[in-house]
Design an enzyme around this catalytic site. Structure first.
Site, PDB file in Angstrom:
ATOM      1  N   GLY A   1       0.769  -1.248   0.000  1.00  0.00           N
ATOM      2  CA  GLY A   1       0.000   0.000   0.000  1.00  0.00           C
ATOM      3  C   GLY A   1       0.797   1.293   0.000  1.00  0.00           C
ATOM      4  O   GLY A   1       0.373   2.288  -0.569  1.00  0.00           O
TER       5      GLY A   1
ATOM      6  N   GLU B   1       3.410   4.026   6.514  1.00  0.00           N
ATOM      7  CA  GLU B   1       2.192   3.274   6.205  1.00  0.00           C
ATOM      8  C   GLU B   1       1.289   4.101   5.282  1.00  0.00           C
ATOM      9  O   GLU B   1       1.323   5.330   5.323  1.00  0.00           O
ATOM     10  CB  GLU B   1       1.430   2.988   7.502  1.00  0.00           C
ATOM     11  CG  GLU B   1       1.734   1.641   8.125  1.00  0.00           C
ATOM     12  CD  GLU B   1       1.031   0.487   7.428  1.00  0.00           C
ATOM     13  OE1 GLU B   1       0.677   0.593   6.235  1.00  0.00           O
ATOM     14  OE2 GLU B   1       0.831  -0.547   8.095  1.00  0.00           O
ATOM     15  N   ASP B   2       0.473   3.431   4.490  1.00  0.00           N
ATOM     16  CA  ASP B   2      -0.525   4.119   3.687  1.00  0.00           C
ATOM     17  C   ASP B   2      -1.701   4.536   4.560  1.00  0.00           C
ATOM     18  O   ASP B   2      -2.209   5.639   4.464  1.00  0.00           O
ATOM     19  CB  ASP B   2      -1.010   3.235   2.526  1.00  0.00           C
ATOM     20  CG  ASP B   2      -1.402   1.825   2.966  1.00  0.00           C
ATOM     21  OD1 ASP B   2      -1.177   1.465   4.144  1.00  0.00           O
ATOM     22  OD2 ASP B   2      -1.922   1.069   2.127  1.00  0.00           O
TER      23      ASP B   2
ATOM     24  N   ASP C   1      -5.569   1.718  10.446  1.00  0.00           N
ATOM     25  CA  ASP C   1      -6.970   1.406  10.713  1.00  0.00           C
ATOM     26  C   ASP C   1      -7.060   0.941  12.176  1.00  0.00           C
ATOM     27  O   ASP C   1      -7.091   1.770  13.080  1.00  0.00           O
ATOM     28  CB  ASP C   1      -7.379   0.339   9.688  1.00  0.00           C
ATOM     29  CG  ASP C   1      -8.847  -0.014   9.691  1.00  0.00           C
ATOM     30  OD1 ASP C   1      -9.661   0.788  10.161  1.00  0.00           O
ATOM     31  OD2 ASP C   1      -9.201  -1.101   9.215  1.00  0.00           O
ATOM     32  N   THR C   2      -7.027  -0.350  12.440  1.00  0.00           N
ATOM     33  CA  THR C   2      -7.030  -0.821  13.828  1.00  0.00           C
ATOM     34  C   THR C   2      -5.681  -0.561  14.499  1.00  0.00           C
ATOM     35  O   THR C   2      -5.594  -0.495  15.724  1.00  0.00           O
ATOM     36  CB  THR C   2      -7.312  -2.335  13.906  1.00  0.00           C
ATOM     37  OG1 THR C   2      -6.243  -3.036  13.260  1.00  0.00           O
ATOM     38  CG2 THR C   2      -8.629  -2.692  13.267  1.00  0.00           C
ATOM     39  N   GLY C   3      -4.629  -0.444  13.695  1.00  0.00           N
ATOM     40  CA  GLY C   3      -3.292  -0.228  14.244  1.00  0.00           C
ATOM     41  C   GLY C   3      -2.515  -1.513  14.462  1.00  0.00           C
ATOM     42  O   GLY C   3      -1.351  -1.488  14.848  1.00  0.00           O
TER      43      GLY C   3
ATOM     44  N   LEU D   1       0.707  -1.833  12.201  1.00  0.00           N
ATOM     45  CA  LEU D   1       1.748  -0.909  12.646  1.00  0.00           C
ATOM     46  C   LEU D   1       2.396  -1.397  13.943  1.00  0.00           C
ATOM     47  O   LEU D   1       3.631  -1.411  14.058  1.00  0.00           O
ATOM     48  CB  LEU D   1       1.143   0.484  12.848  1.00  0.00           C
ATOM     49  CG  LEU D   1       2.140   1.589  13.150  1.00  0.00           C
ATOM     50  CD1 LEU D   1       3.055   1.816  11.952  1.00  0.00           C
ATOM     51  CD2 LEU D   1       1.429   2.885  13.510  1.00  0.00           C
TER      52      LEU D   1
ATOM     53  N   PHE E   1     -14.139   2.576   3.935  1.00  0.00           N
ATOM     54  CA  PHE E   1     -13.154   1.811   3.177  1.00  0.00           C
ATOM     55  C   PHE E   1     -12.745   2.642   1.968  1.00  0.00           C
ATOM     56  O   PHE E   1     -13.587   3.093   1.209  1.00  0.00           O
ATOM     57  CB  PHE E   1     -13.709   0.456   2.744  1.00  0.00           C
ATOM     58  CG  PHE E   1     -12.664  -0.366   2.050  1.00  0.00           C
ATOM     59  CD1 PHE E   1     -11.680  -1.020   2.780  1.00  0.00           C
ATOM     60  CD2 PHE E   1     -12.624  -0.450   0.667  1.00  0.00           C
ATOM     61  CE1 PHE E   1     -10.687  -1.756   2.151  1.00  0.00           C
ATOM     62  CE2 PHE E   1     -11.628  -1.175   0.016  1.00  0.00           C
ATOM     63  CZ  PHE E   1     -10.662  -1.835   0.774  1.00  0.00           C
TER      64      PHE E   1
ATOM     65  N   ASP F   1      -5.606  -0.527  -2.055  1.00  0.00           N
ATOM     66  CA  ASP F   1      -6.308  -1.436  -2.958  1.00  0.00           C
ATOM     67  C   ASP F   1      -7.602  -1.986  -2.396  1.00  0.00           C
ATOM     68  O   ASP F   1      -7.813  -1.997  -1.180  1.00  0.00           O
ATOM     69  CB  ASP F   1      -5.413  -2.639  -3.280  1.00  0.00           C
ATOM     70  CG  ASP F   1      -5.279  -3.568  -2.082  1.00  0.00           C
ATOM     71  OD1 ASP F   1      -4.868  -3.097  -1.004  1.00  0.00           O
ATOM     72  OD2 ASP F   1      -5.622  -4.762  -2.208  1.00  0.00           O
TER      73      ASP F   1
ATOM     74  N   ARG G   1      -5.042   0.610  -7.013  1.00  0.00           N
ATOM     75  CA  ARG G   1      -3.825   1.241  -6.467  1.00  0.00           C
ATOM     76  C   ARG G   1      -3.310   2.371  -7.352  1.00  0.00           C
ATOM     77  O   ARG G   1      -2.651   3.296  -6.886  1.00  0.00           O
ATOM     78  CB  ARG G   1      -2.694   0.207  -6.337  1.00  0.00           C
ATOM     79  CG  ARG G   1      -2.945  -0.904  -5.347  1.00  0.00           C
ATOM     80  CD  ARG G   1      -1.630  -1.607  -5.041  1.00  0.00           C
ATOM     81  NE  ARG G   1      -1.813  -2.926  -4.443  1.00  0.00           N
ATOM     82  CZ  ARG G   1      -1.950  -3.158  -3.143  1.00  0.00           C
ATOM     83  NH1 ARG G   1      -1.954  -2.148  -2.299  1.00  0.00           N
ATOM     84  NH2 ARG G   1      -2.096  -4.385  -2.683  1.00  0.00           N
TER      85      ARG G   1
HETATM   86  P1  IMP Z   1      -4.685  -2.191  10.445  1.00  0.00           P
HETATM   87  O1  IMP Z   1      -3.697  -3.259  10.822  1.00  0.00           O
HETATM   88  O2  IMP Z   1      -6.081  -2.556  10.837  1.00  0.00           O
HETATM   89  O3  IMP Z   1      -4.300  -0.822  10.986  1.00  0.00           O
HETATM   90  O4  IMP Z   1      -4.741  -2.109   8.888  1.00  0.00           O
HETATM   91  C1  IMP Z   1      -3.692  -1.608   8.157  1.00  0.00           C
HETATM   92  C2  IMP Z   1      -3.593  -2.183   6.761  1.00  0.00           C
HETATM   93  O5  IMP Z   1      -4.849  -2.629   6.255  1.00  0.00           O
HETATM   94  C3  IMP Z   1      -3.122  -1.100   5.834  1.00  0.00           C
HETATM   95  O6  IMP Z   1      -1.729  -1.126   5.679  1.00  0.00           O
HETATM   96  C4  IMP Z   1      -3.858  -1.371   4.548  1.00  0.00           C
HETATM   97  O7  IMP Z   1      -3.097  -2.224   3.717  1.00  0.00           O
HETATM   98  C5  IMP Z   1      -5.121  -2.103   4.968  1.00  0.00           C
HETATM   99  N1  IMP Z   1      -6.285  -1.186   5.049  1.00  0.00           N
HETATM  100  C6  IMP Z   1      -6.866  -0.654   6.161  1.00  0.00           C
HETATM  101  N2  IMP Z   1      -7.902   0.151   5.863  1.00  0.00           N
HETATM  102  C7  IMP Z   1      -7.979   0.147   4.509  1.00  0.00           C
HETATM  103  C8  IMP Z   1      -8.854   0.829   3.568  1.00  0.00           C
HETATM  104  O8  IMP Z   1      -9.778   1.592   3.899  1.00  0.00           O
HETATM  105  N3  IMP Z   1      -8.610   0.576   2.255  1.00  0.00           N
HETATM  106  C9  IMP Z   1      -7.609  -0.254   1.817  1.00  0.00           C
HETATM  107  N4  IMP Z   1      -6.776  -0.882   2.659  1.00  0.00           N
HETATM  108  C10 IMP Z   1      -6.962  -0.696   3.985  1.00  0.00           C
HETATM  109 MG    MG Z   2      -3.996  -3.613   1.378  1.00  0.00          MG
END
Ligand code: IMP
Ligand code: MG
Length: 176
Positions: free
Chosen positions: A46, A100-101, A104-106, A109, A153, A160, A166
């Protein structure tokens, strides 16, 4: 409006607004890393576009390396972070920024942070283009945020929906 796979998306963040957010993150890094070397750790897939544009706007001396993790299937987080490619270069005593792009939940990261911490870098900071504060369950501070967004989303600019979308220079959100 655009269609990707079975879903429709509408424009959400215009290209110039995306670029403004990138520049604002770059400016903060330029100030904070003045006379320091920085290693950007780009989280594939991403972050490739954000990392490239971010780096173009850095005036501090920078290097880049790549890691690859996966947690999303379709439009949902799987709740599990899979390492596809770990860190490929020595990072001991380096000043690193995880790029990071989107956070979301973290989970992704925080997972990457813990892995990199074991290699004893001098410092680890975190940067993300997009941040969903209402979805965030982590405790790590996110040092550089391009833009906060609600729990939608989104696709485009590296992000993506099942590998599609992308290439878009702007960011689109799932139509409700
Ligand atoms: P997390 O671990 O829940 O913080 O999610 C992080 C990863 O999920 C990111 O690096 C993205 O690749 C993917 N992601 C989270 N939210 C989105 C979204 O809205 N669109 C596309 N990819 C997402
Ligand atoms: Mg992704």
């Amino acid at each position: 409006m655009i269609q990707i796979h079975d879903n429709f998306f509408e424009i959400y963040i215009e290209e110039n607004e995306v670029q403004d957010a990138v520049q604002q993150v770059a400016q903060q890094i330029n100030l904070n890393y003045f006379s320091k070397d920085v290693l950007l750790v780009c989280v594939l897939n991403g972050s490739f576009m954000f990392t490239a544009d971010l780096m173009k706007n850095l005036t501090v001396r920078s290097e880049v390396t790549f890691v690859k993790y996966k947690s999303y299937e379709g439009t949902e987080s799987t709740g599990e972070v899979k390492e596809i490619m770990g860190i490929q270069v020595p990072i001991k005593d380096k000043e690193i920024i995880i790029v990071e792009d989107i956070v979301d939940t973290g989970q992704t990261l925080s997972h990457i942070y813990k892995v990199l911490q074991k290699h004893q870098p001098k410092s680890i900071k975190t940067a993300t283009l997009l941040y969903k504060p209402k979805a965030y369950k982590g405790t790590l501070p996110i040092d550089y945020v391009g833009k906060e967004i609600p729990n939608d989303f989104v696709v485009g600019y590296g992000l993506d929906y099942d590998e599609q979308g992308r290439h878009l220079p702007a960011i689109y959100k799932l139509k409700d």
